[in-house]
Write a protein that holds these residues in place. Sequence first.
Motif, short mmCIF file in Angstrom:
data_model
loop_
_atom_site.label_atom_id
_atom_site.label_comp_id
_atom_site.label_asym_id
_atom_site.label_seq_id
_atom_site.Cartn_x
_atom_site.Cartn_y
_atom_site.Cartn_z
N ALA A 55 -4.07 0.71 3.40
CA ALA A 55 -4.85 -0.43 3.63
C ALA A 55 -4.84 -1.40 2.04
CB ALA A 55 -6.23 -0.18 4.25
N THR A 56 -4.53 -0.53 1.26
CA THR A 56 -4.69 -1.33 -0.26
C THR A 56 -3.19 -1.41 -1.11
OG1 THR A 56 -6.91 -0.07 -0.37
CG2 THR A 56 -5.98 -1.08 -2.40
N VAL A 57 -2.66 -0.49 -1.24
CA VAL A 57 -1.41 -0.48 -2.25
C VAL A 57 -0.44 -1.52 -1.59
CG1 VAL A 57 0.18 0.80 -3.22
CG2 VAL A 57 -2.12 1.77 -3.27
N PRO A 58 0.12 -1.19 -0.38
CA PRO A 58 1.26 -2.02 0.16
C PRO A 58 0.77 -3.58 0.28
CG PRO A 58 0.75 -0.37 1.75
CD PRO A 58 -0.40 -0.30 0.82
N LEU A 109 1.53 6.34 -3.28
CA LEU A 109 0.11 5.73 -3.03
C LEU A 109 0.17 4.88 -2.00
CD1 LEU A 109 -0.36 4.89 -7.03
CD2 LEU A 109 -1.69 6.43 -5.65
N SER A 110 1.25 4.13 -1.61
CA SER A 110 1.40 3.50 -0.30
C SER A 110 0.99 4.27 0.77
CB SER A 110 2.67 2.81 -0.34
OG SER A 110 3.01 1.97 -1.25
N PHE A 159 12.96 -3.32 -1.60
CA PHE A 159 12.07 -4.48 -1.69
C PHE A 159 12.06 -5.40 -0.15
CE2 PHE A 159 12.53 -9.17 -2.51
CZ PHE A 159 11.26 -9.50 -3.02
N PHE A 160 13.01 -5.01 0.44
CA PHE A 160 12.95 -5.77 1.77
C PHE A 160 11.96 -5.22 2.74
CE2 PHE A 160 17.30 -7.84 2.02
CZ PHE A 160 17.10 -8.69 1.25
N THR A 161 11.77 -3.58 2.52
CA THR A 161 10.85 -3.18 3.33
C THR A 161 9.54 -3.13 2.87
OG1 THR A 161 11.35 -1.03 2.11
CG2 THR A 161 12.75 -1.44 4.12
N SER A 162 9.23 -3.22 1.80
CA SER A 162 8.11 -3.47 1.02
C SER A 162 8.04 -4.91 0.15
CB SER A 162 7.56 -2.19 0.37
OG SER A 162 6.57 -2.22 -0.35
#
Length: 203
Positions: A72-75, A66-67, A151-154
Amino acid sequence: MTDFIRFFLPIYFILFFTVSFLGISLVVAKKIGKTPNVLPRDGSAYALIGSYFKTILAALFIYTMLSLLFPATVPIIFRIDILDRNLLKYIGITLMVFAFILVVIAQIQMKNSWRIGIDHTMKTNLVTSGLFQFSRNPIFLGMTISLIGFFFTSPTVIAFFFLLIGSILMQIQIRLEEEHLLKQHGSVYLTYKKRVGRMLSLY
């Protein structure tokens, strides 16, 4: 960096699960003559843990896809802005790549003893060499490091949820496996358990 991570995460997890689950499973199955996936499908508490594992993995994959599809939304949903730094993203990518290598090496070193779940029908060899000299659970250690890197990347609350729930499920699974190994290997495993840390031993 954002666009790179957008494509990196789904590709990473596809490779991770294809190699470390499907690929290794096929190799081990050919050697032992049965599937190494021995997670129960009954109504036991252990089966429930296994179903939670599968659910978390599926949700993780869906989230990364989904990311990719809706960048433009999920992340940015529940993003933790204080942690949204390029340096942490670079560290996260490095941790994920390191974790992938760690998991695959540990699986190779386990040889025919590798299983998805606890095999009550076959006695497996106790592996104490290689990475298992420093960690009793290098595969779970690698998976934990991978979730930290993710977690660090997102840096979102959702990614932290995956890290938290994934770590709890792995710690439960580790303790179930410890009980099984103690029954199978007795004093040999007890000695090994005293010498090597559950996740990591530093000498």
